[in-house]
Design a protein around this motif. Sequence first.
Motif, PDB file in Angstrom:
ATOM      1  N   ALA A 131       0.835  -1.211   0.000  1.00 25.29           N
ATOM      2  CA  ALA A 131       0.000   0.000   0.000  1.00 25.29           C
ATOM      3  C   ALA A 131       0.864   1.253   0.000  1.00 25.29           C
ATOM      4  O   ALA A 131       0.557   2.234  -0.697  1.00 25.29           O
ATOM      5  CB  ALA A 131      -0.929  -0.021   1.217  1.00 25.29           C
ATOM      6  N   TYR A 132       1.951   1.221   0.781  1.00 26.84           N
ATOM      7  CA  TYR A 132       2.827   2.388   0.846  1.00 26.84           C
ATOM      8  C   TYR A 132       3.541   2.598  -0.489  1.00 26.84           C
ATOM      9  O   TYR A 132       3.681   3.736  -0.960  1.00 26.84           O
ATOM     10  CB  TYR A 132       3.844   2.214   1.969  1.00 26.84           C
ATOM     11  N   SER A 133       3.985   1.515  -1.116  1.00 29.92           N
ATOM     12  CA  SER A 133       4.649   1.623  -2.414  1.00 29.92           C
ATOM     13  C   SER A 133       3.712   2.230  -3.451  1.00 29.92           C
ATOM     14  O   SER A 133       4.124   3.063  -4.278  1.00 29.92           O
ATOM     15  CB  SER A 133       5.122   0.239  -2.880  1.00 29.92           C
ATOM     16  N   LYS A 134       2.437   1.850  -3.390  1.00 29.57           N
ATOM     17  CA  LYS A 134       1.457   2.395  -4.328  1.00 29.57           C
ATOM     18  C   LYS A 134       1.277   3.895  -4.117  1.00 29.57           C
ATOM     19  O   LYS A 134       1.211   4.674  -5.081  1.00 29.57           O
ATOM     20  CB  LYS A 134       0.127   1.663  -4.161  1.00 29.57           C
ATOM     21  N   LYS A 135       1.209   4.315  -2.844  1.00 31.58           N
ATOM     22  CA  LYS A 135       1.050   5.740  -2.557  1.00 31.58           C
ATOM     23  C   LYS A 135       2.268   6.533  -3.035  1.00 31.58           C
ATOM     24  O   LYS A 135       2.133   7.652  -3.548  1.00 31.58           O
ATOM     25  CB  LYS A 135       0.827   5.948  -1.062  1.00 31.58           C
ATOM     26  N   LEU A 136       3.464   5.981  -2.857  1.00 28.78           N
ATOM     27  CA  LEU A 136       4.671   6.667  -3.339  1.00 28.78           C
ATOM     28  C   LEU A 136       4.646   6.803  -4.850  1.00 28.78           C
ATOM     29  O   LEU A 136       5.028   7.840  -5.405  1.00 28.78           O
ATOM     30  CB  LEU A 136       5.923   5.894  -2.903  1.00 28.78           C
ATOM     31  N   SER A 137       4.193   5.751  -5.524  1.00 29.77           N
ATOM     32  CA  SER A 137       4.121   5.788  -6.988  1.00 29.77           C
ATOM     33  C   SER A 137       3.123   6.834  -7.458  1.00 29.77           C
ATOM     34  O   SER A 137       3.362   7.546  -8.442  1.00 29.77           O
ATOM     35  CB  SER A 137       3.731   4.406  -7.513  1.00 29.77           C
ATOM     36  N   GLU A 138       2.005   6.969  -6.724  1.00 27.82           N
ATOM     37  CA  GLU A 138       0.974   7.940  -7.114  1.00 27.82           C
ATOM     38  C   GLU A 138       1.441   9.373  -6.925  1.00 27.82           C
ATOM     39  O   GLU A 138       0.949  10.282  -7.595  1.00 27.82           O
ATOM     40  CB  GLU A 138      -0.293   7.687  -6.300  1.00 27.82           C
ATOM     41  N   ARG A 139       2.387   9.601  -6.024  1.00 27.87           N
ATOM     42  CA  ARG A 139       2.899  10.953  -5.805  1.00 27.87           C
ATOM     43  C   ARG A 139       3.604  11.494  -7.047  1.00 27.87           C
ATOM     44  O   ARG A 139       3.478  12.679  -7.382  1.00 27.87           O
ATOM     45  CB  ARG A 139       3.883  10.964  -4.629  1.00 27.87           C
ATOM     46  N   GLY A 140       4.396  10.670  -7.686  1.00 31.25           N
ATOM     47  CA  GLY A 140       5.086  11.076  -8.900  1.00 31.25           C
ATOM     48  C   GLY A 140       6.401  11.785  -8.673  1.00 31.25           C
ATOM     49  O   GLY A 140       7.103  12.112  -9.636  1.00 31.25           O
ATOM     50  N   ASP A 141       6.779  12.056  -7.399  1.00 33.37           N
ATOM     51  CA  ASP A 141       8.032  12.771  -7.151  1.00 33.37           C
ATOM     52  C   ASP A 141       9.077  11.859  -6.496  1.00 33.37           C
ATOM     53  O   ASP A 141      10.096  12.334  -6.005  1.00 33.37           O
ATOM     54  CB  ASP A 141       7.784  13.993  -6.256  1.00 33.37           C
ATOM     55  N   ILE A 142       8.824  10.553  -6.463  1.00 36.72           N
ATOM     56  CA  ILE A 142       9.768   9.588  -5.905  1.00 36.72           C
ATOM     57  C   ILE A 142      10.223   8.659  -7.024  1.00 36.72           C
ATOM     58  O   ILE A 142       9.396   8.112  -7.770  1.00 36.72           O
ATOM     59  CB  ILE A 142       9.132   8.753  -4.777  1.00 36.72           C
ATOM     60  N   ASP A 143      11.538   8.478  -7.152  1.00 37.91           N
ATOM     61  CA  ASP A 143      12.085   7.611  -8.191  1.00 37.91           C
ATOM     62  C   ASP A 143      11.964   6.162  -7.733  1.00 37.91           C
ATOM     63  O   ASP A 143      12.852   5.621  -7.078  1.00 37.91           O
ATOM     64  CB  ASP A 143      13.547   7.970  -8.461  1.00 37.91           C
ATOM     65  N   MET A 144      10.869   5.528  -8.094  1.00 36.89           N
ATOM     66  CA  MET A 144      10.618   4.147  -7.680  1.00 36.89           C
ATOM     67  C   MET A 144      11.479   3.152  -8.452  1.00 36.89           C
ATOM     68  O   MET A 144      11.614   1.998  -8.033  1.00 36.89           O
ATOM     69  CB  MET A 144       9.133   3.803  -7.898  1.00 36.89           C
ATOM     70  N   SER A 145      12.054   3.595  -9.570  1.00 36.91           N
ATOM     71  CA  SER A 145      12.842   2.669 -10.393  1.00 36.91           C
ATOM     72  C   SER A 145      14.311   2.630 -10.004  1.00 36.91           C
ATOM     73  O   SER A 145      15.087   1.896 -10.612  1.00 36.91           O
ATOM     74  CB  SER A 145      12.723   3.080 -11.874  1.00 36.91           C
TER      75      SER A 145
END
Length: 591
Positions: A48-62
Amino acid sequence: MTLLIRQHPSYFEPSTSELPQGCAPTFKMSVASTMLARKKTKLEVFQAYSKKLSERGDIDMSAPGFLESLRDHFNRLPTRYALDVNIDSLDVLSHKRLLEEARSDPTAVSFAIRPVEVVVSRHRDSSQSPTISQSRHKEKTYLPKPAFGSSPNLQALTIEAGEKIADEDMASPSGHNHDGEHMTFYEITVASADQPKLLSRLSEALSDLGLNIREAHAFNTNDSFSLDVFVVDQTERQTNSNLEELLGDRLAQMPPPSGAASGTPQLKLPAEDPIASALSAMQQIPARPGSPAADDWEIDIAQLQIDAKVASGAFSNLYRGSYCGQEVAVKILKDVQDDTSQYQEFLQEVSIMRKVRHKNVVQFIGACTRKPNLCIVFEFMSGGSVYDYMRREGMLSLSQVLKIAADVSRGMDYLHQRKIIHRDLKAANLLMDEHNIVKIADFGVARIIETTGHMTAETGTYRWMAPEVIEHRPYDEKADVFSFAVVLWELLTCKVPYSEMTPLQAAVGVVQKGLRPGVPASAPPALGQLMEACWAQEPGKRPAFRDLTPRLQLMLQAAKDEESRRAAAAALAASKPVPSGGLLSKLRGKG
């Protein structure tokens, strides 16, 4: 001790998603949603937290290894961290960075400070909306919510503060009424290698800076690091940068974890043969020939034989052995040469144990005070601790509870008459001999009462600690009386007090909210009244052990008489013959 201070922008700047438009932050949660949240696993929270970070758009998830390290962060912390932390903010990433900094240098204390805000509604008119208007919101600069802002302690604090503010408005001669009041607190997050008494040292550091602990959350990782989050307010207002500097200086005074300063691992007994290693190490120290009478308690190492390990603690190991043909217990200190304060506590314990001789206090036999192999020898208590006895035997009868309580009260009365405060009274520090006589043990933090009759500085175990000790106020022997009341609760319930809370949360509740375990339903009224008197908030209202002992003895005799009466009645009922007549015989035509 190294200090690492990090002011990550993401840690101090709240995201827009944290504050809904047109309303104040709320900490309300329905019972149903709470139960649902408690069923989540750490993996589900991570997802759930990873999804929220991805939705923010300002965190480099890759970024390489980002998700793996984030999953590892959740896995290393207990489940309650994942369930309680605010996943709508970047707090988790900040906690992760602080722990990584501590791991990179185990001698470091990595910490961060940020102001956090709780908004309290000040409306008294029920017809008005309890939220602040959107136009007023636009005029304010919002601070983030605490990382664990939904906790009951902080909710209660908010409600109390709101009522106080409203009362002040009603009493204002100008009639001035504000729409809302922003209460500013500071959240202090500390990450470091775990060590004994860490929470005690951190709370003392905050107290020394005039910070009132309003909320506390302590977490230990599975790789022996600690993450502690405090919500505090100040008696004297200071700027954030000044507070950061002061706290950094104060934390630098804390001792580093044992063995960390030199970069070498702690000295431990080899797992394959701990007894032989302990004996070998101790026998390297020659016995003191011709010891003067003043030191006749100094043991002759050649006469000490260690047979088996009984228990292991943070600072010492306990062994069963024999000394001059007598069965004894041997407390051997670990790594004490690296900790001067621990060595002083050891000498204090020896000094106190030499002064006492009572049937309800563990009997001191001797000690070896030569570094690095320090040990204390005392009588062996074959029954183990009262804590272990309760978990082995289950619920105790009322007479058993009162018998143990009377034994402890007699021992404590003797200690207090000798001007000795135990300071760590709990079931785990009460031992039983083969006749089930209970004796008070573990004088590692005991002290002689000073000439003023009061002492300062926090010590003991939070769940049993008196409020004046927690708050670092002067205290006397009545602090032991408070702990005794909690011991009575232990005996009646066979449970750990405040088990649903962290130790520091319990301590904050005891001081701020008057929290107590509560009198169990199984306690007779007289015993319940005694418990309530013993854990009174004001020390002067608590009875002394010299008054408690006769009261407990009377209760014990009454309990024994009642149990004997019931046993006799049950035996009589079991011995009565069954009547041959009755309804069944009449139905058969024999009546």
